[in-house]
Design an enzyme around this catalytic site. Structure first.
Site, PDB file in Angstrom:
ATOM      1  N   LYS A  13       0.822  -1.224   0.000  1.00 39.74           N
ATOM      2  CA  LYS A  13       0.000   0.000   0.000  1.00 39.74           C
ATOM      3  C   LYS A  13       0.850   1.265   0.000  1.00 39.74           C
ATOM      4  CE  LYS A  13      -2.440  -0.348   3.753  1.00 39.74           C
ATOM      5  NZ  LYS A  13      -2.202  -1.646   4.401  1.00 39.74           N
ATOM      6  N   ARG A  88     -10.084   1.901   7.755  1.00 40.74           N
ATOM      7  CA  ARG A  88      -9.903   0.479   8.032  1.00 40.74           C
ATOM      8  C   ARG A  88     -11.208  -0.164   8.483  1.00 40.74           C
ATOM      9  NH1 ARG A  88      -4.282  -0.823   8.860  1.00 40.74           N
ATOM     10  NH2 ARG A  88      -3.117   1.064   9.290  1.00 40.74           N
ATOM     11  N   ARG A 127      10.946  -8.719   6.647  1.00 38.52           N
ATOM     12  CA  ARG A 127      11.256  -7.312   6.921  1.00 38.52           C
ATOM     13  C   ARG A 127      12.259  -7.132   8.039  1.00 38.52           C
ATOM     14  NH1 ARG A 127       5.612  -3.989   6.807  1.00 38.52           N
ATOM     15  NH2 ARG A 127       5.237  -4.115   4.570  1.00 38.52           N
ATOM     16  N   ARG A 162      11.627  -6.562  12.241  1.00 41.80           N
ATOM     17  CA  ARG A 162      10.724  -5.533  12.755  1.00 41.80           C
ATOM     18  C   ARG A 162       9.912  -6.073  13.911  1.00 41.80           C
ATOM     19  NH1 ARG A 162       7.961  -1.625   8.506  1.00 41.80           N
ATOM     20  NH2 ARG A 162       6.257  -2.170   9.896  1.00 41.80           N
ATOM     21  N   ARG A 173      -3.302  -9.256  12.805  1.00 42.40           N
ATOM     22  CA  ARG A 173      -3.564  -8.158  11.869  1.00 42.40           C
ATOM     23  C   ARG A 173      -4.318  -8.642  10.641  1.00 42.40           C
ATOM     24  NH1 ARG A 173       2.008  -5.746  12.583  1.00 42.40           N
ATOM     25  NH2 ARG A 173       2.454  -6.836  10.653  1.00 42.40           N
TER      26      ARG A 173
END
Ligand SMILES: [Zn+2]
Length: 219
Positions: A13, A88, A127, A162, A173
């Site tokens: 995104k 969201r 990540r 991360r 999530r």
């Protein structure tokens, strides 16, 4: 063009939002950025937001609405804007509609980036982030590896996974995305502005499809 970008974490995104912003000369922001910049400015709104953020609480809907409306009313958004990470929730989609209506605008494109949960895991767990908090540059084991393994290209500090990329956190999530955010597709479909995009492809292919949808930039 008033564009919202929907998609789970790892769908790209932010990357696509930045590419669209550069190509079409539109400002792009997320509520988190707006909150931070109000706090930094020390504006009356920012001071209210800071009280909640300091306590680790969610910024109340009415206050968030004021912050977003204040930003959307600025002249640099006249030709359009890109929202990344908002809405969201159904409640936020309605909130955004109210803000847009007060400003005499509406959402013209809802771009939904689709990836499978498996792809999200692979992308997210790859990540890495610089441990130097003031640098915080991100890397990716496969897609953007650092020049020297385990070290930041910019400041040579050690890299670490991360913090929020633990598998459990990713799963939660994704669950929230599927139950709360994905249904917004129906909301925007009903308005005739939804564009579903297969985001399992390279960044430039995805961006080419988005450009096809948005058309040529106005000079
Ligand atoms: Zn660094």
């Amino acid at each position: 063009m008033n564009i919202v970008i929907l998609g789970p974490q790892g769908s790209g995104k932010g990357t696509q939002a930045r590419l669209i912003a550069a190509e079409y000369g539109l400002p792009h922001f997320s509520p988190g950025q707006l909150f931070r910049s109000e706090i930094e400015k020390g504006s009356p709104l920012g001071r209210q937001v800071a009280d909640y953020v300091k306590r680790g609480e969610i910024v109340p809907t009415a206050l968030a609405e004021s912050v977003i409306q204040e930003r959307l009313a600025r002249p640099d958004t006249e030709r359009g804007l890109i929202l990344d990470g908002f809405p969201r929730l159904q409640e936020q989609a309605l909130q955004l509609d109210r803000i847009m209506e007060r400003l005499g605008r509406k959402v013209t494109h809802a771009i939904k980036l689709d990836i499978t949960d498996a792809t999200a895991y692979v992308r997210l767990t790859g990540r890495l982030e610089c441990t130097n908090k003031s640098c915080a540059t991100s890397f990716h084991q496969a897609l953007r590896p650092p020049a020297a393994a385990g070290l930041c290209d910019k400041c040579l500090s050690p890299l670490a996974p991360r913090q929020d990329d633990e598998a459990g956190a990713i799963r939660r999530r994704l669950e929230i995305y599927h139950s709360e955010t994905e249904p917004l597709a129906n909301f925007y479909q009903a308005k005739g502005v939804l564009h579903d995009i297969n985001a399992e492809r390279p960044v430039d292919e995805i961006f080419a499809e988005i450009k096809g949808i948005l058309g040529k930039p106005v000079q």
